[in-house]
Design a protein around this motif. Structure first.
Motif, short mmCIF file in Angstrom:
data_model
loop_
_atom_site.label_atom_id
_atom_site.label_comp_id
_atom_site.label_asym_id
_atom_site.label_seq_id
_atom_site.Cartn_x
_atom_site.Cartn_y
_atom_site.Cartn_z
N VAL A 315 0.83 -1.20 0.00
CA VAL A 315 0.00 0.00 0.00
C VAL A 315 0.87 1.25 0.00
N GLY A 316 2.03 1.18 0.65
CA GLY A 316 2.85 2.37 0.80
C GLY A 316 3.64 2.80 -0.41
N ASN A 317 3.93 1.90 -1.37
CA ASN A 317 4.80 2.29 -2.47
C ASN A 317 4.21 2.06 -3.86
N TYR A 318 2.90 1.82 -3.95
CA TYR A 318 2.34 1.48 -5.26
C TYR A 318 2.40 2.64 -6.24
N ARG A 319 2.39 3.88 -5.74
CA ARG A 319 2.44 5.02 -6.65
C ARG A 319 3.75 5.05 -7.44
N ASP A 320 4.85 4.70 -6.78
CA ASP A 320 6.14 4.65 -7.49
C ASP A 320 6.11 3.60 -8.59
N LEU A 321 5.43 2.49 -8.34
CA LEU A 321 5.36 1.42 -9.34
C LEU A 321 4.44 1.80 -10.50
N VAL A 322 3.40 2.59 -10.22
CA VAL A 322 2.55 3.10 -11.30
C VAL A 322 3.38 3.96 -12.24
N GLU A 323 4.18 4.84 -11.67
CA GLU A 323 5.02 5.71 -12.50
C GLU A 323 6.03 4.89 -13.29
#
Length: 418
Positions: A315-323
């Protein structure tokens, strides 16, 4: 089942009075207000200090409003004095050790943030009397309500959505300053706390609200955790905000241990990316913290062959993986969903085995169901390979003998292997 408290300040932010109001609405423990008011009066010497509690409507939602009543005064209190007031109120209200630690941490956070943004020492920080007593009440009453709810007990879990900051300007002692207030921003910076923005020309999250929040939980979620809802409370802010209810919502419920693990699933379809690039992407995603990556073949628009890339992320790092997905394969959209994941308890333990008369230590991964039942015992491949090389046995024979001995040892420990 484990108790859970969720705070939802992403719509209208959080302030001290909003948190107190929401917790009062949730619990109905209004007697605590009288207890804290008496404590503030006694330790401050302000006999006229009082609090008014009443229901209001904010954009159609009923919420609990908490309003501090105290005569205006030009007197100031030092930061040290405010900390001492909170400490004395904690004693007067019989807070538990963990609740007292929470309250003291919150008020120290406020004073230290003010000192930092003004470039002065903690001893030089001063608050107007009304503001200081309001702050003391908000902190101690919040701590006492949370204490009575059992939030500071072992195992109780607290989550929050990202607090909305608002925009526009806030009137401070030194004039108008852009929202967020410097102390609010400093508190969020010190804790690397993620927030959200709202196109509202007002301050939504106050320094007191930010300090209460950052010391209550570090678990910031974009989606409500899967739980059984038991109680809901709404705390109202002072002003009416056009287009949104100016309320803080808090939700208490319970969650099964098996649902503790929350994961985010990212999914996107690509139809014009070479297989070598996708292989590179898989390795890159895993190296950047993805829990798992799966690539599935499929048929897309106009019967074109496509690859469906599914990524399991924290939950904490999914935004980095989206990018990373967008940058590496040029996808224009990524589907995001947060799910509960049933996870067996897993531990690694060293177990001694004897192969061809020689003693070896093998690391065994043991998995258990939430009930404690043993599900699986799997020896590490590297240990099996080492034993095979040193004994000259086939690795499959080593595996079978290790498993046989591991089963026997686990049964001796009365764990069973199911």
């Amino acid at each position: 089942m484990v108790k859970v408290l969720l705070l939802d300040p992403r719509v209208a932010g959080v302030s001290g009075d909003m948190l107190v109001g929401a917790l009062l609405d949730l619990t109905g423990l209004t007697d605590i207000v009288n207890l804290v008011v008496d404590a503030v009066r006694d330790v401050s010497g302000c006999s006229d200090f009082g609090v008014k509690i009443y229901d209001v409507r904010k954009s159609g939602l009923r919420a609990k409003r908490v309003e501090v009543l105290c005569p205006s005064s030009e007197e100031e209190r030092s930061g040290r004095e405010v900390i001492e007031l909170v400490n004395k109120c904690c004693s007067a209200t019989n807070l538990s050790t963990r609740a007292r630690e929470y309250a003291i941490a919150v008020v120290k956070e406020l004073v230290e943030a003010e000192a930092m943004v003004h470039g002065i020492s903690v001893d030089e920080v001063h608050l107007h009397e009304l503001a200081s007593l309001d702050t003391v009440f908000d902190i101690v009453c919040s701590a006492k309500l949370l204490d009575e709810m059992g939030v500071f007990c072992e195992g109780y879990r607290v989550y929050t959505t990202p607090p909305a900051l608002g925009s526009g300007f806030v009137k401070c002692e030194h004039g108008l300053l852009p929202v967020p207030a410097p102390a609010t921003l400093e508190i969020l910076r010190r804790h690397n706390y993620r927030y959200s923005m709202a196109d509202v020309p007002y301050e939504l999250t106050t320094p007191t609200g930010a300090a209460l929040l950052v010391h209550l939980t570090k678990h910031i979620v974009d989606f409500y955790p899967g739980m059984r809802v038991e109680r809901v409370g709404y705390g109202a802010g002072a002003r009416d905000v056009e287009g949104r209810p100016n309320v803080l919502r808090v939700v208490e419920g319970s969650i099964a241990d098996i649902c503790e693990d929350r994961v985010v699933v990212l999914e996107t379809n690509v139809d014009d990316v070479p297989g070598e690039f996708i292989g590179y992407l898989v390795n890159k995603l895993l190296s950047q913290g993805a829990i798992d990556v799966v690539v599935l073949p499929g048929l897309g628009k106009k019967n074109r062959p496509v690859h469906v890339i599914k990524v399991l992320a924290d939950v904490g790092n999914y935004r980095d993986l989206v990018e990373l997905l967008m940058r590496e394969v040029g996808t224009l959209g990524v589907r995001v969903s947060e799910l509960s994941r049933v996870v067996a308890s897993r531990v690694k333990v060293p177990i001694d085995v004897v192969i061809k008369g020689r003693k070896f230590t093998v690391t065994v991964k043991i998995s258990r169901a939430p009930s404690g039942q043993l599900l699986r015992a799997k020896p590490e491949y590297e240990d099996l390979r080492r034993i095979a090389e040193e004994t000259g046995l086939a690795i499959k024979d080593v595996y079978e003998e290790v498993i046989r001995q591991v089963r026997a040892k686990l049964q001796e420990l009365d764990t069973g292997i199911g």
